[in-house]
Design a protein around this motif. Structure first.
Motif, PDB file in Angstrom:
ATOM      1  N   GLU A  37      41.157  43.360  43.429  1.00 48.45           N
ATOM      2  CA  GLU A  37      42.495  43.222  44.005  1.00 48.45           C
ATOM      3  C   GLU A  37      43.481  42.678  42.969  1.00 48.45           C
ATOM      4  OE1 GLU A  37      42.212  40.783  47.455  1.00 48.45           O
ATOM      5  OE2 GLU A  37      41.016  42.229  48.605  1.00 48.45           O
ATOM      6  N   LYS A  38      43.013  41.712  42.174  1.00 43.98           N
ATOM      7  CA  LYS A  38      43.902  41.105  41.176  1.00 43.98           C
ATOM      8  C   LYS A  38      44.087  42.006  39.966  1.00 43.98           C
ATOM      9  CE  LYS A  38      44.943  36.869  38.724  1.00 43.98           C
ATOM     10  NZ  LYS A  38      44.700  35.406  38.602  1.00 43.98           N
ATOM     11  N   PHE A  39      43.030  42.740  39.627  1.00 41.74           N
ATOM     12  CA  PHE A  39      43.084  43.623  38.456  1.00 41.74           C
ATOM     13  C   PHE A  39      42.684  45.042  38.888  1.00 41.74           C
ATOM     14  CE2 PHE A  39      41.705  39.366  36.966  1.00 41.74           C
ATOM     15  CZ  PHE A  39      42.810  39.036  36.184  1.00 41.74           C
ATOM     16  N   PRO A  40      43.611  45.788  39.478  1.00 37.64           N
ATOM     17  CA  PRO A  40      43.286  47.109  40.044  1.00 37.64           C
ATOM     18  C   PRO A  40      42.751  48.111  39.022  1.00 37.64           C
ATOM     19  CG  PRO A  40      45.448  46.345  40.776  1.00 37.64           C
ATOM     20  CD  PRO A  40      45.023  45.432  39.675  1.00 37.64           C
ATOM     21  N   ASP A  41      43.049  47.901  37.743  1.00 37.31           N
ATOM     22  CA  ASP A  41      42.648  48.876  36.729  1.00 37.31           C
ATOM     23  C   ASP A  41      41.195  48.737  36.278  1.00 37.31           C
ATOM     24  OD1 ASP A  41      43.347  46.414  35.585  1.00 37.31           O
ATOM     25  OD2 ASP A  41      43.743  47.333  33.645  1.00 37.31           O
ATOM     26  N   ILE A  42      40.502  47.680  36.720  1.00 40.22           N
ATOM     27  CA  ILE A  42      39.093  47.567  36.337  1.00 40.22           C
ATOM     28  C   ILE A  42      38.278  48.606  37.103  1.00 40.22           C
ATOM     29  CG2 ILE A  42      39.318  45.083  35.893  1.00 40.22           C
ATOM     30  CD1 ILE A  42      37.648  44.616  38.445  1.00 40.22           C
ATOM     31  N   LYS A  43      37.164  48.988  36.531  1.00 42.19           N
ATOM     32  CA  LYS A  43      36.254  49.917  37.204  1.00 42.19           C
ATOM     33  C   LYS A  43      35.189  49.082  37.913  1.00 42.19           C
ATOM     34  CE  LYS A  43      35.228  53.665  35.072  1.00 42.19           C
ATOM     35  NZ  LYS A  43      34.681  54.627  34.088  1.00 42.19           N
TER      36      LYS A  43
ATOM     37  N   ILE B 288      37.357  47.805  31.363  1.00 39.74           N
ATOM     38  CA  ILE B 288      36.557  46.721  31.934  1.00 39.74           C
ATOM     39  C   ILE B 288      35.793  47.268  33.128  1.00 39.74           C
ATOM     40  CG2 ILE B 288      36.584  44.435  32.985  1.00 39.74           C
ATOM     41  CD1 ILE B 288      39.241  43.927  31.506  1.00 39.74           C
ATOM     42  N   ILE B 289      34.467  47.174  33.042  1.00 48.22           N
ATOM     43  CA  ILE B 289      33.597  47.654  34.110  1.00 48.22           C
ATOM     44  C   ILE B 289      32.893  46.452  34.737  1.00 48.22           C
ATOM     45  CG2 ILE B 289      31.595  49.092  34.673  1.00 48.22           C
ATOM     46  CD1 ILE B 289      32.285  50.715  32.103  1.00 48.22           C
TER      47      ILE B 289
ATOM     48  N   ALA C 151      29.781  35.149  41.305  1.00 47.44           N
ATOM     49  CA  ALA C 151      30.359  34.307  40.247  1.00 47.44           C
ATOM     50  C   ALA C 151      31.637  33.609  40.676  1.00 47.44           C
ATOM     51  CB  ALA C 151      30.621  35.150  39.004  1.00 47.44           C
ATOM     52  N   GLY C 152      32.150  33.951  41.850  1.00 47.23           N
ATOM     53  CA  GLY C 152      33.344  33.274  42.345  1.00 47.23           C
ATOM     54  C   GLY C 152      34.546  33.471  41.431  1.00 47.23           C
ATOM     55  N   ASP C 153      35.318  32.398  41.261  1.00 47.40           N
ATOM     56  CA  ASP C 153      36.525  32.463  40.432  1.00 47.40           C
ATOM     57  C   ASP C 153      36.194  32.618  38.947  1.00 47.40           C
ATOM     58  OD1 ASP C 153      38.167  32.224  42.636  1.00 47.40           O
ATOM     59  OD2 ASP C 153      38.383  30.042  42.445  1.00 47.40           O
ATOM     60  N   LEU C 154      34.950  32.348  38.575  1.00 43.75           N
ATOM     61  CA  LEU C 154      34.564  32.514  37.173  1.00 43.75           C
ATOM     62  C   LEU C 154      34.796  33.951  36.716  1.00 43.75           C
ATOM     63  CD1 LEU C 154      31.199  30.508  37.126  1.00 43.75           C
ATOM     64  CD2 LEU C 154      33.371  29.803  36.103  1.00 43.75           C
ATOM     65  N   LEU C 155      34.508  34.900  37.581  1.00 40.80           N
ATOM     66  CA  LEU C 155      34.697  36.309  37.249  1.00 40.80           C
ATOM     67  C   LEU C 155      36.171  36.612  36.995  1.00 40.80           C
ATOM     68  CD1 LEU C 155      33.725  39.250  37.002  1.00 40.80           C
ATOM     69  CD2 LEU C 155      33.962  39.438  39.489  1.00 40.80           C
ATOM     70  N   ILE C 156      37.032  36.139  37.868  1.00 38.71           N
ATOM     71  CA  ILE C 156      38.473  36.373  37.715  1.00 38.71           C
ATOM     72  C   ILE C 156      38.983  35.734  36.433  1.00 38.71           C
ATOM     73  CG2 ILE C 156      40.743  35.834  38.691  1.00 38.71           C
ATOM     74  CD1 ILE C 156      39.494  36.177  41.462  1.00 38.71           C
ATOM     75  N   ASN C 157      38.529  34.519  36.149  1.00 40.28           N
ATOM     76  CA  ASN C 157      38.949  33.827  34.925  1.00 40.28           C
ATOM     77  C   ASN C 157      38.485  34.577  33.685  1.00 40.28           C
ATOM     78  OD1 ASN C 157      40.057  31.833  36.544  1.00 40.28           O
ATOM     79  ND2 ASN C 157      38.271  30.484  36.381  1.00 40.28           N
ATOM     80  N   CYS C 158      37.274  35.120  33.759  1.00 35.14           N
ATOM     81  CA  CYS C 158      36.728  35.884  32.641  1.00 35.14           C
ATOM     82  C   CYS C 158      37.579  37.126  32.364  1.00 35.14           C
ATOM     83  CB  CYS C 158      35.285  36.291  32.945  1.00 35.14           C
ATOM     84  SG  CYS C 158      34.530  37.357  31.699  1.00 35.14           S
ATOM     85  N   VAL C 159      37.845  37.914  33.400  1.00 30.15           N
ATOM     86  CA  VAL C 159      38.637  39.134  33.242  1.00 30.15           C
ATOM     87  C   VAL C 159      40.049  38.798  32.776  1.00 30.15           C
ATOM     88  CG1 VAL C 159      39.637  41.126  34.442  1.00 30.15           C
ATOM     89  CG2 VAL C 159      37.274  40.431  34.913  1.00 30.15           C
TER      90      VAL C 159
ATOM     91  N   ASP D 197      30.004  36.691  48.088  1.00 32.72           N
ATOM     92  CA  ASP D 197      31.154  35.787  48.027  1.00 32.72           C
ATOM     93  C   ASP D 197      32.475  36.538  47.832  1.00 32.72           C
ATOM     94  OD1 ASP D 197      30.996  36.630  45.420  1.00 32.72           O
ATOM     95  OD2 ASP D 197      31.033  34.619  44.533  1.00 32.72           O
ATOM     96  N   GLU D 198      32.411  37.880  47.872  1.00 33.93           N
ATOM     97  CA  GLU D 198      33.598  38.736  47.743  1.00 33.93           C
ATOM     98  C   GLU D 198      34.274  38.617  46.373  1.00 33.93           C
ATOM     99  OE1 GLU D 198      34.693  40.820  50.493  1.00 33.93           O
ATOM    100  OE2 GLU D 198      32.664  40.244  51.064  1.00 33.93           O
ATOM    101  N   SER D 199      33.621  37.995  45.399  1.00 37.93           N
ATOM    102  CA  SER D 199      34.248  37.777  44.097  1.00 37.93           C
ATOM    103  C   SER D 199      34.620  39.092  43.421  1.00 37.93           C
ATOM    104  CB  SER D 199      33.328  36.958  43.186  1.00 37.93           C
ATOM    105  OG  SER D 199      32.037  37.527  43.101  1.00 37.93           O
ATOM    106  N   HIS D 200      33.768  40.106  43.557  1.00 35.14           N
ATOM    107  CA  HIS D 200      34.043  41.398  42.933  1.00 35.14           C
ATOM    108  C   HIS D 200      35.260  42.080  43.560  1.00 35.14           C
ATOM    109  CE1 HIS D 200      31.435  41.901  46.352  1.00 35.14           C
ATOM    110  NE2 HIS D 200      31.565  43.215  46.358  1.00 35.14           N
ATOM    111  N   LYS D 201      35.394  41.942  44.875  1.00 37.53           N
ATOM    112  CA  LYS D 201      36.528  42.561  45.573  1.00 37.53           C
ATOM    113  C   LYS D 201      37.829  41.824  45.258  1.00 37.53           C
ATOM    114  CE  LYS D 201      33.664  44.393  49.313  1.00 37.53           C
ATOM    115  NZ  LYS D 201      33.368  44.399  50.762  1.00 37.53           N
ATOM    116  N   LYS D 202      37.749  40.501  45.169  1.00 36.62           N
ATOM    117  CA  LYS D 202      38.936  39.720  44.810  1.00 36.62           C
ATOM    118  C   LYS D 202      39.392  40.061  43.392  1.00 36.62           C
ATOM    119  CE  LYS D 202      37.679  35.793  47.775  1.00 36.62           C
ATOM    120  NZ  LYS D 202      37.187  34.376  47.784  1.00 36.62           N
ATOM    121  N   CYS D 203      38.418  40.274  42.535  1.00 36.53           N
ATOM    122  CA  CYS D 203      38.733  40.628  41.147  1.00 36.53           C
ATOM    123  C   CYS D 203      39.419  41.995  41.083  1.00 36.53           C
ATOM    124  CB  CYS D 203      37.457  40.627  40.309  1.00 36.53           C
ATOM    125  SG  CYS D 203      37.733  40.830  38.538  1.00 36.53           S
TER     126      CYS D 203
END
Length: 359
Positions: free
Chosen positions: A67-73, A50-51, A29-37, A59-65
């Motif tokens: 990194e930005k939001f460490p508290d997500i599962k 948030i799971i 999902a790319g940056d869409l995932l980060i924007n959503c969270v 695309d590493e989107s999950h890992k980037k997310c």
């Protein structure tokens, strides 16, 4: 649609502060995932987890997310499990009293969760969906509730229409959109998870129809707003999507209607099948239609087992459900041209009315 249900108001309802688990299935999902969270983090309601369940994104989107939001599962699936089983993985580890299934390409309004929770507490067990507006044009509706046509087609009411304030009443609908479904862990435990065989598409329709067999209703909550692209980032209108839509439509018919209902519908379903075949051929997708039918035939044993399970949980008869279902299918013109849509709907409406008499 029911008109006697009071529109919820979170401010009026003295609710507790239950934990809500938000499950986001990600696949490139790319940056869409980060924007959503990020938008979820700005929600007024704060007692949530948030799971993110990832279906082997490259695309590493999950890992980037993470990194930005460490508290997500973060759950990293070992393979692409599809929409159904991918979300099931998240549901199984969810700790919340309430569950939200949310697409990664959405942006949520700050009050979205307050209103969904308030609606559930006020109106009881069920599946709840928000109003969906286009993320690029907030005046365009994408869904004011999802509908089931009696031959198993599902569609989003008002998709592509301008929001003129016509759908501001809280009301019952046929099924809640899988883009954002709000329910309780109790409901999921009672009726079961998403049907993994479906992989994707009509998964929300099947889940809510299965719930309807037990008397669990679906509702539209216009006070809750979620923004979504005109067409989702994943699959869009690909040949695979057309195949899965047709295969899964038949799966729903064969597992959710009683045999007595299906026997009476055989002549109509045969005519519908011919019409769908010609439509797929006109789109250059004849092979997808045939492939869908072959997969149904190959899985008749599985389908029969699911049918038996569904009949055991049934509390509501087909006639009551069919009274809620529609005769037509409303599809945006960017999917099917107006003329084709009009001709197909005239055919469906006539056939549906005759079928209702027979039933």
């Amino acid at each position: 649609m029911s008109k006697d249900i009071e529109k919820p108001s979170f401010e009026k309802t003295n609710v507790m502060n239950p934990l809500i688990s938000i499950i986001i299935l990600n696949y490139n999902a790319g940056d869409l995932l980060i924007n959503c969270v990020d938008s979820i983090k700005k929600s007024n309601y704060k007692n949530l987890e948030i799971i993110v369940a990832d279906n082997t994104s490259n695309d590493e989107s999950h890992k980037k997310c993470k990194e930005k939001f460490p508290d997500i599962k973060l759950i990293e699936n070992s393979e692409n499990l599809g929409y159904c089983e991918g979300n099931n993985v998240g549901i199984r580890v969810a700790k919340g009293e309430y569950i939200v299934i949310l697409n990664p390409d959405t942006i949520v309004h700050s009050k979205w969760l307050d209103e969904l929770l308030s609606a559930y507490i006020k109106n009881g067990e069920g599946f709840y969906q928000p109003k969906f507006l286009a993320s690029t044009d907030h005046s365009m509706l994408l869904s004011t509730g999802n509908m089931i046509q009696i031959f198993g087609f599902g569609y989003s009411r008002s998709k592509g229409d301008i929001d003129k304030g016509e759908f501001e009443k809280f009301e019952r609908v046929n099924f809640a959109s899988g883009t954002c479904i709000f329910t309780s862990k109790k409901i999921i435990e009672e009726i079961g998870l998403f049907e993994s065989f479906l992989f994707a598409f009509h998964d929300d329709l099947e889940l809510c129809w299965r719930g309807a067999l037990m008397g669990i209703k679906s509702f539209y909550v216009p006070a809750s707003i979620v923004y979504h692209p005109i067409e989702g980032y994943s699959f869009r209108w690909s040949p695979l999507k057309f195949k899965l839509l047709e295969r899964n439509r038949k799966y729903c018919l064969l597992t959710l209607y009683s045999r007595s209902t299906l026997y009476k519908m055989i002549p109509a379903l045969f005519l519908v099948d011919i019409a769908v075949l010609f439509f797929y051929i006109s789109k250059g997708l004849g092979r997808m239609k045939i492939s869908a039918d072959i997969e149904i035939l190959k899985n008749l044993k599985k389908i029969n087992e699911k049918y038996k399970k569904n009949q055991k949980i049934r509390k509501i008869n087909d006639s009551e459900l069919i009274n809620q279902f529609k005769n037509e299918v409303i599809v945006p013109q960017w999917v099917i041209k107006d003329k084709t849509n009009s001709l197909f709907n005239k055919f469906l409406i006539i056939l549906s009315k005759i079928t209702r008499i027979i039933l």
